[in-house]
Motif scaffolding. Structure first.
Motif, mmCIF file in Angstrom:
data_model
loop_
_atom_site.group_PDB
_atom_site.id
_atom_site.type_symbol
_atom_site.label_atom_id
_atom_site.label_comp_id
_atom_site.label_asym_id
_atom_site.label_seq_id
_atom_site.Cartn_x
_atom_site.Cartn_y
_atom_site.Cartn_z
ATOM 1 N N ARG A 1 0.836 -1.199 0.000
ATOM 2 C CA ARG A 1 0.000 0.000 0.000
ATOM 3 C C ARG A 1 0.873 1.252 0.000
ATOM 4 O O ARG A 1 1.968 1.262 0.558
ATOM 5 C CB ARG A 1 -0.897 0.042 1.253
ATOM 6 N N CYS A 2 0.383 2.300 -0.591
ATOM 7 C CA CYS A 2 1.071 3.584 -0.562
ATOM 8 C C CYS A 2 1.040 4.148 0.861
ATOM 9 O O CYS A 2 0.101 3.919 1.608
ATOM 10 C CB CYS A 2 0.403 4.583 -1.501
ATOM 11 N N CYS B 1 1.980 2.295 -7.391
ATOM 12 C CA CYS B 1 0.798 2.506 -8.238
ATOM 13 C C CYS B 1 1.032 2.015 -9.662
ATOM 14 O O CYS B 1 0.131 1.427 -10.271
ATOM 15 C CB CYS B 1 0.387 3.975 -8.218
ATOM 16 N N ASN C 1 5.832 5.331 -3.716
ATOM 17 C CA ASN C 1 4.396 5.339 -4.032
ATOM 18 C C ASN C 1 4.142 5.327 -5.542
ATOM 19 O O ASN C 1 3.216 4.670 -6.018
ATOM 20 C CB ASN C 1 3.706 6.558 -3.423
ATOM 21 N N LYS D 1 0.526 -1.656 -9.643
ATOM 22 C CA LYS D 1 -0.894 -2.005 -9.532
ATOM 23 C C LYS D 1 -1.592 -1.840 -10.884
ATOM 24 O O LYS D 1 -2.440 -2.648 -11.253
ATOM 25 C CB LYS D 1 -1.573 -1.173 -8.452
ATOM 26 N N GLU E 1 -5.398 4.175 -3.160
ATOM 27 C CA GLU E 1 -4.036 4.427 -2.703
ATOM 28 C C GLU E 1 -3.818 5.880 -2.281
ATOM 29 O O GLU E 1 -2.768 6.211 -1.733
ATOM 30 C CB GLU E 1 -3.036 4.047 -3.794
#
Length: 113
Positions: A8-9, A101, A97, A104, A69
């Protein structure tokens, strides 16, 4: 395959340094097809699709990821393409981050939206 898509961010309000050249060099191979800008302030990737509907489905899925996020890309959208650019504005450069992303989104692309 990168495991970045499972992380996760972390909230970023600044106060941390942007990634160094060496840190970027270690993360970039983990996100397929993404390019880093010459000034190392953003990463980008162009996605192409067969028609407007698939493009918009992808854009909406990216928007969902961005909201989950709390890290939002710049997007340029056309009939059959979407150009995504990630940067962390609070540090005027790249953070982990951005790569999380990107991974993802790569994972999303693998599902054939």
């Amino acid at each position: 395959m990168s495991e970045l898509h499972t992380i996760r961010c972390v909230g970023c309000e600044g106060g941390i340094p942007a990634l160094t050249h060496d840190e970027i060099s270690k993360l970039l191979p983990q996100v397929k097809g993404w390019d880093v800008s010459a000034d190392e302030k953003f990463i980008s990737k162009r996605f192409t699709f067969k028609g407007f509907y698939k493009t918009m489905a992808f854009v909406n899925a990216v928007a969902w990821i961005a909201n989950q996020e709390n890290h939002h890309p710049d997007m340029e959208v056309g009939y059959n393409y979407c150009l995504i650019k990630y940067t962390t504005h609070a540090v005027n450069g790249l953070t982990k981050n951005d790569f999380i992303c990107a991974a993802k989104i790569d994972n999303l692309e693998a599902t054939n939206i």
